[in-house]
Design an enzyme around this catalytic site. Sequence first.
Site, PDB file in Angstrom:
ATOM      1  N   GLU A  37      -1.194  -0.344  -9.107  1.00 38.60           N
ATOM      2  CA  GLU A  37      -2.651  -0.483  -9.059  1.00 38.60           C
ATOM      3  C   GLU A  37      -3.312   0.836  -8.703  1.00 38.60           C
ATOM      4  OE1 GLU A  37      -5.883  -2.914  -6.303  1.00 38.60           O
ATOM      5  OE2 GLU A  37      -3.998  -3.903  -6.843  1.00 38.60           O
ATOM      6  N   LYS A  44       0.834  -1.193   0.000  1.00 37.59           N
ATOM      7  CA  LYS A  44       0.000   0.000   0.000  1.00 37.59           C
ATOM      8  C   LYS A  44       0.875   1.252   0.000  1.00 37.59           C
ATOM      9  CE  LYS A  44      -4.129  -1.866   0.150  1.00 37.59           C
ATOM     10  NZ  LYS A  44      -5.149  -1.620  -0.883  1.00 37.59           N
ATOM     11  N   ASP A  67      -8.548  -0.887 -10.482  1.00 35.56           N
ATOM     12  CA  ASP A  67      -9.351  -1.573  -9.461  1.00 35.56           C
ATOM     13  C   ASP A  67     -10.636  -0.792  -9.230  1.00 35.56           C
ATOM     14  OD1 ASP A  67     -10.453  -2.847  -7.282  1.00 35.56           O
ATOM     15  OD2 ASP A  67      -8.874  -2.316  -5.883  1.00 35.56           O
ATOM     16  N   LYS A 112     -12.920  -7.632  -8.123  1.00 38.27           N
ATOM     17  CA  LYS A 112     -13.465  -8.151  -6.868  1.00 38.27           C
ATOM     18  C   LYS A 112     -14.867  -8.687  -7.147  1.00 38.27           C
ATOM     19  CE  LYS A 112     -10.942  -5.163  -3.612  1.00 38.27           C
ATOM     20  NZ  LYS A 112      -9.984  -4.535  -4.526  1.00 38.27           N
ATOM     21  N   ASP A 167      -0.156  -0.382  -4.605  1.00 38.47           N
ATOM     22  CA  ASP A 167      -1.565   0.000  -4.718  1.00 38.47           C
ATOM     23  C   ASP A 167      -1.746   1.366  -4.081  1.00 38.47           C
ATOM     24  OD1 ASP A 167      -4.287   0.238  -4.850  1.00 38.47           O
ATOM     25  OD2 ASP A 167      -4.738  -1.468  -3.548  1.00 38.47           O
TER      26      ASP A 167
END
Length: 327
Positions: free
Chosen positions: A165, A108, A193, A217, A139
């Site tokens: 991401e 992250k 995403d 997802k 991400d």
Amino acid sequence: MNLPPLDDLLTSMHVVSLPLNTRFRGVEHREVALIEGVAGWGEFGPFLEYEPPEASRWLASAIEAAYDGFPSPVRELVAVNATVPAVAPDAVPTVLARYDGCTTAKVKVAERGQSLQHDIERIASVRAVMGSSANVRIDANGGWRVDEALHAIQALRGYDLEYVEQPCASVEELAELRKRLARNGIDVLIAADESIRKVEDPLRVKALGAADVAVVKVAPLGGVRNALRIAEQMELPVVVSSALDSSVGMSAGVAFAAALPELPFACGLGTIELFDGDVVADSLVPQQGSLRTRQITPGPMLLERWGASPDRQHWWRSRIAAAYEYL
């Protein structure tokens, strides 16, 4: 999708509050509602800020799992990545030690209150622990503007990133960033995403050439079967990711990954390692870097142990009822 009566959903519902061992997305406990149906269990866990129209897709996913089950898999094992939250560099070894055999890490970055230097130091620590042969992806959760993303990627390219991401929030920004990276001779893949799961038309990513990789997802797209349809239409390599799920919700992500015709990247389905509690004793966590497809049935004692307070139970009942109106 078989749509059961609302009363059936509310009667079978169990709301749990699972503690996290690492603060993630600003929370230390994760609340989800679990629903039992004729085919098994489903999980309804949209984050608290999601309004009923968006939350309804998560409810459709839970109903699919509980009442229809999952499509047949084409593989039994799904490779997964380790997930490193926005922790200090000296905490990285402890986080990575939770992931058995994972050779890919998602880190992250762009955390509020932190600088690019924090990100650099965290990624350097991941590289030091995992070695040069590991895959490292980052991400940003849409946390950068285009100029910031370009600067950050230039600063981080030396760490041999697998992909970046959601560096920017909008599809248009992602498309512009890809053009500017190409003009600057920076060969780094961009993954989308939020631009897929939080928009009315997830296929705009493809139409605008905004990404090289699609992070998908299950719950925000309404279930495994709908996610499979969207993945086919995207015509991009797919990485399956979780939404900070319990083992019940994670099983849907694994079922989706196991049913995809091709799966070129490790998937972000290892986030149960961020929990200090789960609804099953044998949690769906990586073994030798992979997850095996299996049906998950919560244990009654664990449902009771992690049961949310009565007022939170009532809040989730109202939330399910509101989301149900949009199905």
